[in-house]
Design an enzyme around this catalytic site. Structure first.
Site, PDB file in Angstrom:
ATOM      1  N   GLY A   1       7.968   6.638   6.945  1.00 29.83           N
ATOM      2  CA  GLY A   1       9.272   6.867   7.553  1.00 29.83           C
ATOM      3  C   GLY A   1       9.849   5.648   8.246  1.00 29.83           C
ATOM      4  O   GLY A   1      11.071   5.486   8.299  1.00 29.83           O
TER       5      GLY A   1
ATOM      6  N   GLY B   1       8.479   2.237   7.938  1.00 30.48           N
ATOM      7  CA  GLY B   1       8.153   0.906   7.449  1.00 30.48           C
ATOM      8  C   GLY B   1       7.287   0.921   6.218  1.00 30.48           C
ATOM      9  O   GLY B   1       7.073   1.957   5.590  1.00 30.48           O
ATOM     10  N   THR B   2       6.824  -0.281   5.882  1.00 30.46           N
ATOM     11  CA  THR B   2       6.000  -0.465   4.690  1.00 30.46           C
ATOM     12  C   THR B   2       4.658  -1.040   5.114  1.00 30.46           C
ATOM     13  O   THR B   2       4.596  -1.885   6.011  1.00 30.46           O
ATOM     14  CB  THR B   2       6.701  -1.433   3.717  1.00 30.46           C
ATOM     15  OG1 THR B   2       7.988  -0.905   3.404  1.00 30.46           O
ATOM     16  CG2 THR B   2       5.911  -1.599   2.437  1.00 30.46           C
ATOM     17  N   VAL B   3       3.609  -0.547   4.476  1.00 26.19           N
ATOM     18  CA  VAL B   3       2.267  -1.041   4.804  1.00 26.19           C
ATOM     19  C   VAL B   3       1.774  -1.924   3.649  1.00 26.19           C
ATOM     20  O   VAL B   3       1.845  -1.527   2.484  1.00 26.19           O
ATOM     21  CB  VAL B   3       1.286   0.134   5.043  1.00 26.19           C
ATOM     22  CG1 VAL B   3      -0.113  -0.398   5.345  1.00 26.19           C
ATOM     23  CG2 VAL B   3       1.774   1.011   6.197  1.00 26.19           C
TER      24      VAL B   3
ATOM     25  N   ASP C   1       2.038  13.740  15.554  1.00 31.54           N
ATOM     26  CA  ASP C   1       2.450  13.774  14.150  1.00 31.54           C
ATOM     27  C   ASP C   1       1.224  13.900  13.256  1.00 31.54           C
ATOM     28  O   ASP C   1       1.099  13.218  12.248  1.00 31.54           O
ATOM     29  CB  ASP C   1       3.244  12.499  13.808  1.00 31.54           C
ATOM     30  CG  ASP C   1       3.986  12.634  12.476  1.00 31.54           C
ATOM     31  OD1 ASP C   1       4.236  13.780  12.044  1.00 31.54           O
ATOM     32  OD2 ASP C   1       4.298  11.594  11.869  1.00 31.54           O
TER      33      ASP C   1
ATOM     34  N   LEU D   1       0.824  -1.208   0.000  1.00 31.32           N
ATOM     35  CA  LEU D   1       0.000   0.000   0.000  1.00 31.32           C
ATOM     36  C   LEU D   1       0.860   1.260   0.000  1.00 31.32           C
ATOM     37  O   LEU D   1       0.463   2.293  -0.507  1.00 31.32           O
ATOM     38  CB  LEU D   1      -0.920   0.006   1.225  1.00 31.32           C
ATOM     39  CG  LEU D   1      -2.011  -1.068   1.233  1.00 31.32           C
ATOM     40  CD1 LEU D   1      -2.761  -1.064   2.559  1.00 31.32           C
ATOM     41  CD2 LEU D   1      -2.983  -0.847   0.080  1.00 31.32           C
ATOM     42  N   GLY D   2       2.024   1.166   0.598  1.00 29.96           N
ATOM     43  CA  GLY D   2       2.898   2.330   0.609  1.00 29.96           C
ATOM     44  C   GLY D   2       3.949   2.217   1.689  1.00 29.96           C
ATOM     45  O   GLY D   2       3.917   1.302   2.511  1.00 29.96           O
ATOM     46  N   SER D   3       4.886   3.148   1.647  1.00 33.24           N
ATOM     47  CA  SER D   3       5.954   3.153   2.642  1.00 33.24           C
ATOM     48  C   SER D   3       6.000   4.501   3.320  1.00 33.24           C
ATOM     49  O   SER D   3       5.777   5.533   2.685  1.00 33.24           O
ATOM     50  CB  SER D   3       7.302   2.895   1.973  1.00 33.24           C
ATOM     51  OG  SER D   3       7.312   1.618   1.408  1.00 33.24           O
TER      52      SER D   3
ATOM     53  N   LYS E   1       1.590  -3.283   8.835  1.00 44.42           N
ATOM     54  CA  LYS E   1       2.722  -2.358   8.755  1.00 44.42           C
ATOM     55  C   LYS E   1       3.965  -3.069   9.275  1.00 44.42           C
ATOM     56  O   LYS E   1       4.035  -3.437  10.454  1.00 44.42           O
ATOM     57  CB  LYS E   1       2.429  -1.117   9.597  1.00 44.42           C
ATOM     58  CG  LYS E   1       3.488  -0.039   9.487  1.00 44.42           C
ATOM     59  CD  LYS E   1       2.965   1.237  10.101  1.00 44.42           C
ATOM     60  CE  LYS E   1       3.938   2.377   9.956  1.00 44.42           C
ATOM     61  NZ  LYS E   1       3.321   3.651  10.321  1.00 44.42           N
TER      62      LYS E   1
HETATM   63  N1  LIG Z   1      -4.680   0.962   7.991  1.00 47.19           N
HETATM   64  C1  LIG Z   1      -4.410   1.350   6.735  1.00 47.19           C
HETATM   65  N2  LIG Z   1      -5.280   1.095   5.746  1.00 47.19           N
HETATM   66  C2  LIG Z   1      -5.024   1.481   4.492  1.00 47.19           C
HETATM   67  N3  LIG Z   1      -3.915   2.154   4.110  1.00 47.19           N
HETATM   68  C3  LIG Z   1      -3.002   2.440   5.043  1.00 47.19           C
HETATM   69  C4  LIG Z   1      -3.187   2.055   6.400  1.00 47.19           C
HETATM   70  N4  LIG Z   1      -2.119   2.487   7.112  1.00 47.19           N
HETATM   71  C5  LIG Z   1      -1.317   3.095   6.241  1.00 47.19           C
HETATM   72  N5  LIG Z   1      -1.834   3.083   5.004  1.00 47.19           N
HETATM   73  C6  LIG Z   1      -1.242   3.666   3.812  1.00 47.19           C
HETATM   74  O1  LIG Z   1       0.044   3.130   3.644  1.00 47.19           O
HETATM   75  C7  LIG Z   1       0.943   4.144   3.237  1.00 47.19           C
HETATM   76  C8  LIG Z   1       2.145   4.159   4.142  1.00 47.19           C
HETATM   77  O2  LIG Z   1       1.712   4.439   5.463  1.00 47.19           O
HETATM   78  P1  LIG Z   1       2.726   4.798   6.617  1.00 47.19           P
HETATM   79  O3  LIG Z   1       1.949   5.025   7.850  1.00 47.19           O
HETATM   80  O4  LIG Z   1       3.803   3.778   6.644  1.00 47.19           O
HETATM   81  O5  LIG Z   1       3.397   6.107   6.080  1.00 47.19           O
HETATM   82  P2  LIG Z   1       3.029   7.636   6.157  1.00 47.19           P
HETATM   83  O6  LIG Z   1       1.923   7.899   7.120  1.00 47.19           O
HETATM   84  O7  LIG Z   1       2.833   8.081   4.742  1.00 47.19           O
HETATM   85  O8  LIG Z   1       4.378   8.239   6.689  1.00 47.19           O
HETATM   86  P3  LIG Z   1       5.007   8.158   8.157  1.00 47.19           P
HETATM   87  O9  LIG Z   1       4.803   6.798   8.724  1.00 47.19           O
HETATM   88  O10 LIG Z   1       6.429   8.442   7.885  1.00 47.19           O
HETATM   89  O11 LIG Z   1       4.313   9.220   8.941  1.00 47.19           O
HETATM   90  C9  LIG Z   1       0.195   5.450   3.244  1.00 47.19           C
HETATM   91  O12 LIG Z   1      -0.137   5.751   1.907  1.00 47.19           O
HETATM   92  C10 LIG Z   1      -1.052   5.169   4.024  1.00 47.19           C
HETATM   93  O13 LIG Z   1      -2.125   5.899   3.518  1.00 47.19           O
END
Ligand SMILES: Nc1ncnc2c1ncn2[C@@H]1O[C@H](COP(=O)(O)OP(=O)(O)OP(=O)(O)O)[C@@H](O)[C@H]1O
Length: 396
Positions: free
Chosen positions: A19, A21-23, A260, A15-17, A38
């Protein structure tokens, strides 16, 4: 490389990464339920720090249950990296949600029902999530070497609005970093170079925001203002903010500060239900400090209140400041303070006043502008004090 299986979870797609980790979208083999997983993925120097963050994220979340706060189901360790399993949100970040045009919404009412439509959904009705441009944060992180005092990703990781407009009318960038693709979501061209120069002193504001800066304020073009001020969009913004206030009131009542809060940590699902995400930085007020245990400052600089920059103890009013920055940005298309380096930004946040919202967007909603300015005051005591108060001010 993407793991195929993590504990009892089958990994389906990235879904994305962020700061730390990767989701992944994953399937719980025991229940057949789709979840978001995550997985912490810092380099060796980041491991213990990131692991602590994730554990904290989990500890802060596991007991929380609120319709506007993402639900955490499970946690575990995969190949020495901790992971967190949470509710899968089929939706958009707040910024992307607000950039949808009204014809992409099934219902154009500003109420809490309705769903997205148009190019933002795949044929199956499921949602393709826009990817925050993660490259900036990754690069900034590596500059820091993982061992410095400050996490530079905090400065870069929130995509400026220009990122959204970079595709012009052609679409929005999607995909994981390095593999951006285009999907046909038209994006409001909020920002550009064709702005007027306006003296803020020309404006009579319906409220006192202190002395305006004696520098010209760039007013946005009529087309951009029209896009920002569409009543349907403003209705969506207000409705989403009210839900964020409910989430903040809930977590603050549980002794937590998000720390944050930023548009990418606020997601809106197909039913327009808002979820507050990513409590990686939340800590109990009891052990509050501006730094993490190992002395690293965390948080996203653009949304950080003065007291967090100064490493002072934080309370819920720090989140309210961040909410004010988000509101300011979503009303004007630009952040209240902008700079090329963290130090310059901190200087501005600590020492200067931002241009009044209505000096940039003269047709902006005065009530929302007033709330924004009452939240981004430098002194916590001068702000609206609680999420409930913000809710009331937004409902007036
Ligand atoms: N529970 C979830 N359901 C669907 N998408 C998610 C979920 N959690 C995170 N994502 C998506 O996964 C991606 C990465 O999320 P992540 O929380 O790792 O990074 P971030 O919020 O973009 O940055 P950081 O963690 O550095 O604040 C984002 O695009 C976020 O929208």
């Amino acid at each position: 490389m993407r793991p195929k299986v993590i504990g009892p979870y089958r990994v389906l797609e990235t879904l994305g990464s962020g700061g730390i980790g990767t989701v992944y979208r994953a399937l719980d083999d025991r229940t057949n339920e789709a979840v978001a997983l995550k997985l912490l993925s810092g380099g060796p120097a980041m491991d213990s720090r990131a692991a602590k963050r994730l554990v904290r994220e989990f500890e802060a979340l596991e007991d929380l249950a609120h319709p506007n706060v993402v639900k955490v189901y499970d946690t575990g360790v995969y190949q020495s990296s901790p992971y967190l399993v949470m509710e899968l949100i089929e939706g958009l970040t707040l910024r992307d949600y607000l950039s949808l045009r009204s014809d992409q919404m099934v219902s154009s009412s500003s109420g809490s029902s309705g769903s997205f439509s148009g190019g933002s959904f795949s044929g199956s009705g499921s949602f393709r999530r826009p990817q925050a441009p993660a490259s900036a944060s990754r690069e900034a992180n590596s500059e820091d070497g993982g061992g410095g005092l400050f996490d530079l990703s905090a400065f870069a990781e929130e995509a400026p609005s220009e990122e959204m407009a970079s595709g012009g009318s052609g679409g929005m960038r999607f995909g994981t970093s390095g593999s951006a693709a285009r999907l046909p979501i038209p994006v409001e061209p909020w920002l550009g170079s064709d702005s007027d120069e306006v003296d803020p002193l020309e404006f009579e504001l319906p409220y006192d925001v202190g002395a305006p800066e004696p520098v010209p304020v760039k007013r946005e073009s009529a087309a951009k203002l029209e896009a920002l001020n569409r009543p349907e969009r403003v209705g969506r913004l207000k409705d989403a903010l009210l839900q964020v206030c409910e989430a903040l009131a809930y977590i603050h009542a549980h002794g937590l500060v998000h720390r944050d809060l930023k548009p990418s940590n606020i997601m809106v699902d197909e039913d327009r239900q808002v979820r507050l995400m990513d409590f990686g930085l939340a800590k109990f007020l009891a052990d509050d400090a501006g730094m993490t245990l190992d002395g690293r400052m965390v948080g996203t600089f653009r949304y950080m209140p003065p007291e967090q920059i100064l490493g002072e103890p934080l309370d819920g009013r720090a989140d309210l400041y961040s909410l004010g920055v988000i509101l300011y940005e979503l009303m004007t298309g630009r952040p209240p303070f902008d700079a090329k380096s963290p130090v310059d930004l901190w200087h501005k946040v600590l020492e200067t006043e931002p241009p009044p919202v209505l000096a940039i967007n003269q047709w902006g909603d005065p009530q929302l502008a007033r709330v924004a300015h009452r939240l981004i005051r430098k002194e916590p005591d001068d702000r609206l004090q609680t999420a409930e108060e913000v809710y009331e001010a937004l409902s007036e």
